[in-house]
Each structure stands twice: as C-alpha cells, then as structure tokens.
Design an enzyme around this catalytic site. Structure first.
Site, PDB file in Angstrom:
ATOM      1  N   CYS A  86     -40.163 -19.804 -36.871  1.00 48.60           N
ATOM      2  CA  CYS A  86     -40.213 -19.915 -35.817  1.00 48.60           C
ATOM      3  C   CYS A  86     -39.145 -21.834 -36.162  1.00 48.60           C
ATOM      4  CB  CYS A  86     -41.656 -20.175 -35.570  1.00 48.60           C
ATOM      5  SG  CYS A  86     -41.924 -21.479 -33.883  1.00 48.60           S
TER       6      CYS A  86
ATOM      7  N   CYS B  38     -38.210 -23.529 -29.043  1.00 44.52           N
ATOM      8  CA  CYS B  38     -38.418 -23.201 -27.325  1.00 44.52           C
ATOM      9  C   CYS B  38     -38.899 -23.426 -26.483  1.00 44.52           C
ATOM     10  CB  CYS B  38     -38.590 -21.683 -27.868  1.00 44.52           C
ATOM     11  SG  CYS B  38     -37.842 -21.109 -29.123  1.00 44.52           S
TER      12      CYS B  38
ATOM     13  N   THR C 271     -46.628 -25.587 -31.287  1.00 38.62           N
ATOM     14  CA  THR C 271     -45.926 -25.303 -31.992  1.00 38.62           C
ATOM     15  C   THR C 271     -44.931 -26.548 -32.637  1.00 38.62           C
ATOM     16  OG1 THR C 271     -46.373 -22.946 -31.617  1.00 38.62           O
ATOM     17  CG2 THR C 271     -43.660 -23.383 -32.325  1.00 38.62           C
TER      18      THR C 271
ATOM     19  N   GLU D 224     -48.053 -24.962 -37.101  1.00 37.06           N
ATOM     20  CA  GLU D 224     -48.492 -24.960 -35.403  1.00 37.06           C
ATOM     21  C   GLU D 224     -49.722 -26.214 -35.894  1.00 37.06           C
ATOM     22  OE1 GLU D 224     -47.125 -22.020 -36.380  1.00 37.06           O
ATOM     23  OE2 GLU D 224     -46.940 -21.902 -33.616  1.00 37.06           O
TER      24      GLU D 224
ATOM     25  N   HIS E  37     -41.768 -17.402 -22.290  1.00 38.30           N
ATOM     26  CA  HIS E  37     -41.680 -17.291 -24.174  1.00 38.30           C
ATOM     27  C   HIS E  37     -42.303 -15.627 -24.135  1.00 38.30           C
ATOM     28  CE1 HIS E  37     -42.508 -20.011 -27.034  1.00 38.30           C
ATOM     29  NE2 HIS E  37     -43.717 -18.960 -28.205  1.00 38.30           N
TER      30      HIS E  37
ATOM     31  N   TYR F  80     -39.531 -14.064 -27.214  1.00 31.50           N
ATOM     32  CA  TYR F  80     -39.874 -13.834 -28.567  1.00 31.50           C
ATOM     33  C   TYR F  80     -38.694 -11.744 -28.675  1.00 31.50           C
ATOM     34  CZ  TYR F  80     -44.411 -15.706 -28.980  1.00 31.50           C
ATOM     35  OH  TYR F  80     -44.949 -16.889 -29.177  1.00 31.50           O
TER      36      TYR F  80
ATOM     37  N   CYS G  17     -36.209 -14.304 -30.910  1.00 32.69           N
ATOM     38  CA  CYS G  17     -36.603 -15.342 -31.840  1.00 32.69           C
ATOM     39  C   CYS G  17     -36.826 -14.444 -33.146  1.00 32.69           C
ATOM     40  CB  CYS G  17     -37.917 -16.624 -32.209  1.00 32.69           C
ATOM     41  SG  CYS G  17     -39.450 -16.184 -31.842  1.00 32.69           S
TER      42      CYS G  17
ATOM     43  N   GLU H 142     -48.722 -14.757 -35.172  1.00 29.57           N
ATOM     44  CA  GLU H 142     -48.340 -15.444 -33.318  1.00 29.57           C
ATOM     45  C   GLU H 142     -47.351 -14.210 -32.609  1.00 29.57           C
ATOM     46  OE1 GLU H 142     -44.881 -17.909 -33.130  1.00 29.57           O
ATOM     47  OE2 GLU H 142     -45.231 -18.715 -31.804  1.00 29.57           O
TER      48      GLU H 142
HETATM   49 FE1  SF4 Z   1     -41.120 -20.315 -32.126  1.00 31.30          FE
HETATM   50 FE2  SF4 Z   1     -40.049 -17.598 -31.257  1.00 31.30          FE
HETATM   51 FE3  SF4 Z   1     -42.049 -19.466 -29.716  1.00 31.30          FE
HETATM   52 FE4  SF4 Z   1     -39.117 -20.107 -30.176  1.00 31.30          FE
HETATM   53  S1  SF4 Z   1     -40.303 -18.671 -29.128  1.00 31.30           S
HETATM   54  S2  SF4 Z   1     -41.309 -21.613 -30.295  1.00 31.30           S
HETATM   55  S3  SF4 Z   1     -38.600 -19.182 -32.840  1.00 31.30           S
HETATM   56  S4  SF4 Z   1     -41.818 -18.338 -31.641  1.00 31.30           S
HETATM   57 FE    FE Z   2     -44.781 -19.633 -29.443  1.00 28.84          FE
END
Ligand code: SF4
Ligand code: FE
Length: 482
Positions: A100, A104, A191, A257, A292, A296, A299, A447
C-alpha cells in the site's frame, strides 16, 4: 509549479517532527525508524513517478483549481478519462511497491468533500465549498499527502453514537468557540497517517437529527497539538529490525496503519467543511467509500501482478513451469486479477459529473469492484500458496542461510532447477510469504476484506443500487404481465 521529488517529500515529512507510539515506546525521528521507513519510501514512489520519463505524463495532470500542473494523487477528477488514469496510476504504483503506497485516501476524501460541500452550501447556505477549495489549493500547490480519516471505533455496534456508554467512541465536537470547535475521539486503521502532512476527518456513518455533534468534517495538520499516533502492528513486522533483509520479503517497501487519537483538538472555522448538517453526512460516507472502492481496482491489481509474477517465477525455479496444472493456475490468477481491473476501469468509464464539477464513479460498479476485491485476492493468494509449495511455511531463517556451519546445507538442499541460485529461491518464497501471510498481507488480504468498508457494506449498496424493480419490470414486460 514544481512538484516534489521523493527525496523532497521525505524531507518535508521529517520537518513536521511527528512522534508516534511504536512497539511500546514514544518515538521521534519516525522517518528513520526501520518499521516506518519502508512505508515512507512507498509514498515517495508516488512523487518520483511524477518525474520519471516513462510515468511523468500519467502522474501529472492539469488542475483547474490552481490552474497548473499537479500530481494526480491530489487531483479532483475532471472526466471519465481522469478516473481511469487514476486506476492505471494506482496499478503502476502497486507494481513498483507490492504494498500500500498510502496516498490514495487523501485524493478520495478530497473528491468526496469537494462535491458534498458544494451540495451542502446549496441546501443550507453554508460556505464550506469555498473553504475546501482554499484548503485543497494549498495541498495541490505544495504537493502534500493528506490522510482521509473516516473509521471511528464505533463501540457497541447496536447503538447510535449518542447512545454509547462513552460518546467519544464516535469522534465528536465537545465544545464550540467563536473561532472554531474542539473535537475528541479516535480514528482506527489510518493508512499512511504518520507519512502525511495533513488529515481530513469525515464522519463514519450517516448521522441523524440529534447527532449534530458527530456530523463533523474538517482538516488539520498532522502535527497539531492534541493528536496522538499509535502505530499498528503487522505480521512479522519485527523482521524489519533484523540486519539481514532477506526474511522481510519485500526488501524496500511496506504499508502503514495507525490508531489516531484526538484529545481535545482545536479546529479553526476556516478548516471546517461540515458542522452539524446531518443530512449531508451519509452522502459523504458513501462517496468517499465508493472512490476508495474504485481505488482497489487499481492498487490491489498492481500488487496482484507482482504476486502472480512471483508464483510463476517460483514454479520456474522449481522446474514445474511447464506443468499443465501450474499453467492453468497462473491463467486463473491472471483472470481473477484482470477481472478486478476491469471493474476499476468500468466504474470509471461510467463516471459522471457532480454538481460541483468534479467526476464521480458509477456507484454500483465501484461497489461491485470492491465486493470482488473481498474475494479474488484471497483466491489468488491461495493459488500462489499452492504453487509455492510447503517451503513457504518452513524455510530456515536468513541468519541460518548465512551461517558458516549450516548455511552450506541449506544451499545444498534448496537446489532446484538447474542454474537457480538457492538464495534467489528464498527471496521469491519470502516475497510470496510477505503477501499471503506476512506484513504485506495486511494490505493485500485483510484490507481487501475490510478496507473502504467490509463486504456487507458493499452488499447493502449493491442491493440499493441494483434496480431490482427495474429488472422485475423487464421480466413482466417480456411476459406481458400487468
Ligand atoms: Fe493503499 Fe490501495 Fe488504499 Fe491506495 S487504495 S491507500 S494503495 S490500500
Ligand atoms: Fe484502504
């Protein structure tokens, strides 16, 4: 406007002088801490990519807000293409870090707050949108990292915020002053929090009349007085404290985190973006979550690419790359991973403008995306574990690999396909271990299940957005049923 490099970003975080409680100790000098430095390097990738020739054009975008080029991680999306580019950019960062990269949440929070403040002003005559524009202009101009903080502790889930034995279990306003408010509460799972310059706090659920004190959205710098950080543990995290890096699995990068406590923190009026307008809170929660959930689809796919690559590589090292069942498992992993990417792209393609002018993803498809993310990475991880073999759970330590007495035995008996170095084989197995059962599994698996809301939250949205009555009408129409 000059966009920061990774190095400049790290120096800017250093200058904040943040402290956190890490493994039982109040710790300063966080940027040099072996548990934290890998997470900082992962964020730095989002900066360096805006300078590297091969990624520069993807990571830079014109912002109408400041009328200049900004890092896409601070962008307010202006088109479906922007939404797609966001997902493609996130996949790329996942490819480069296999973890991660934390940046984001601020982008997702900004896009949600931007449109909701506009609509709140229309409904209530407030001036939150202009305030937010001013705040976010600074974030874009200075190329900063912001943590989008939503998840409250929530206490007894069967009770509303005001019914909790301790009303602080949902972050709330405890005092109103002429120049601002005092807030108290906490945010879990934050995060990248101690790698951030600022925090945007949002309510965690849709608030109702009588819950005005909990319907609060605001921004503060991370080094604000009264905020405490308690660092989250990850499986096998203390391997990062070992001198030999082999057992860490991901040698350079990691996620972060943090439990964040707000102990009577003052928020000035100009940084308040919602203050008691309960009817706007649910929308804010839904929009942030949906952005968000789209994220995902980028990412997790990027990390999935690395895991698939590592599984194929270990199969090759083991001499079984040609076996039909291995090839089929790899195809299955690719299929699952690309299905997630397709969802991320699809909810972006069908994006639409909000009244404020920035673009929002298709809500239903963003929720479908995340619901798939609660399952497919687990199946990809299962297949990677299958392909890797039992050594994944029983490998000797890096210290023993280096030991003059037993090391030679390990190298001798770890021999596999011709020409494969035993230590390289250990490296690949440790990377897979990192992602399926180690520190990397926090972001890749846990996550994927709970980040941006647990699966039930997506199912509720799918039920709400799925237009079941419309589907029934289609069947009735076809059958001529009145
Ligand atoms: Fe982390 Fe993915 Fe959330 Fe971006 S979208 S903060 S990489 S978990
Ligand atoms: Fe997240």
């Amino acid at each position: 406007m000059s966009l920061k490099t990774g190095k400049e970003y790290i120096a800017s975080i250093e200058s904040l002088g943040l402290e956190a409680h890490v493994l039982g100790e109040q710790t300063a000098d966080l940027t040099r801490h072996p548990l934290i430095a890998p997470s900082l390097r992962a964020v730095a990738v989002t900066y360096d990519c805006a300078h590297a020739s091969e990624s520069r054009s993807l990571f830079r975008v014109y912002s109408p807000l400041v009328k200049d080029e900004v890092n896409r991680f601070t962008h307010l999306h202006q088109s479906p293409q922007d939404l797609m580019d966001k997902v493609i950019m996130q996949r790329r960062c996942g490819n480069m870090t296999a973890c991660c990269f934390q940046r984001c949440v601020g982008m997702d929070a900004a896009n949600a707050v931007f449109s909701v403040t506009y609509e709140c002003d229309q409904a209530h005559g407030t001036n939150y949108h202009q305030r937010f524009r001013e705040y976010w202009s600074r974030i874009q101009r200075e190329d900063l990292v912001v943590d989008g903080a939503m998840t409250d502790p929530k206490g007894d889930r069967g009770r509303r915020p005001s019914e909790q034995a301790d009303p602080d279990l949902y972050l709330r306003v405890v005092e109103r002053r002429r120049g601002g408010v005092i807030v108290r509460g906490a945010k879990f799972h934050q995060t990248g929090m101690v790698n951030s310059h600022g925090i945007v706090v949002m309510p965690t659920v849709s608030m109702r009349p009588g819950e005005e004190d909990w319907a609060i959205c605001f921004a503060v710098p991370t080094n604000t007085k009264g905020i405490r950080y308690i660092y989250g543990r990850q499986a096998s995290d203390t391997r990062k404290l070992e001198a030999n890096r082999l057992d860490v699995g991901n040698p350079s990068f990691g996620g972060q985190e943090v439990l964040t406590v707000f102990e009577d923190v003052f928020v000035p009026n100009e940084r308040i973006f919602l203050n008691g307008e309960v009817d706007q809170s649910g929308k804010l929660v839904e929009r942030f979550a949906a952005y968000h959930r789209q994220s995902y689809g980028g990412c997790k796919v990027g990390v999935g690419d690395v895991l698939i690559g590592a599984a194929a590589l270990i199969a090759r090292m083991n001499g079984v790359a040609g076996a039909s069942h291995i090839r089929d498992k790899i195809v299955e992993m690719i299929h699952l991973n690309e299905t997630l990417f397709a969802c991320g792209i699809a909810c972006s393609t069908l994006g639409h403008p909000t009244a404020a002018g920035n673009y929002e993803i298709d809500m239903l498809l963003a929720n479908v995306c995340k619901l798939n993310v609660t399952r497919f990475p687990y199946e990809i991880a299962r297949l990677a574990t299958d392909i890797a073999g039992g050594l994944l759970g029983t490998l000797p330590s890096a210290q023993d690999v280096e030991d003059p007495e037993v090391g030679p035995y390990i190298r001798k008996y770890l021999a596999a396909a011709e020409g494969v170095d035993a230590v390289d084989r250990v490296k690949v197995l440790r990377l897979i271990e990192n992602l399926v059962a180690g520190a990397g599994a926090v972001a890749y698996l846990i996550e994927s299940m709970h980040g941006a809301g647990s699966p039930m939250a997506q199912r509720i949205m799918v039920a709400r957005q799925g237009d079941l009555e419309g589907k029934i009408a289609l069947a009735k129409h076809l059958l001529n049923i009145q």
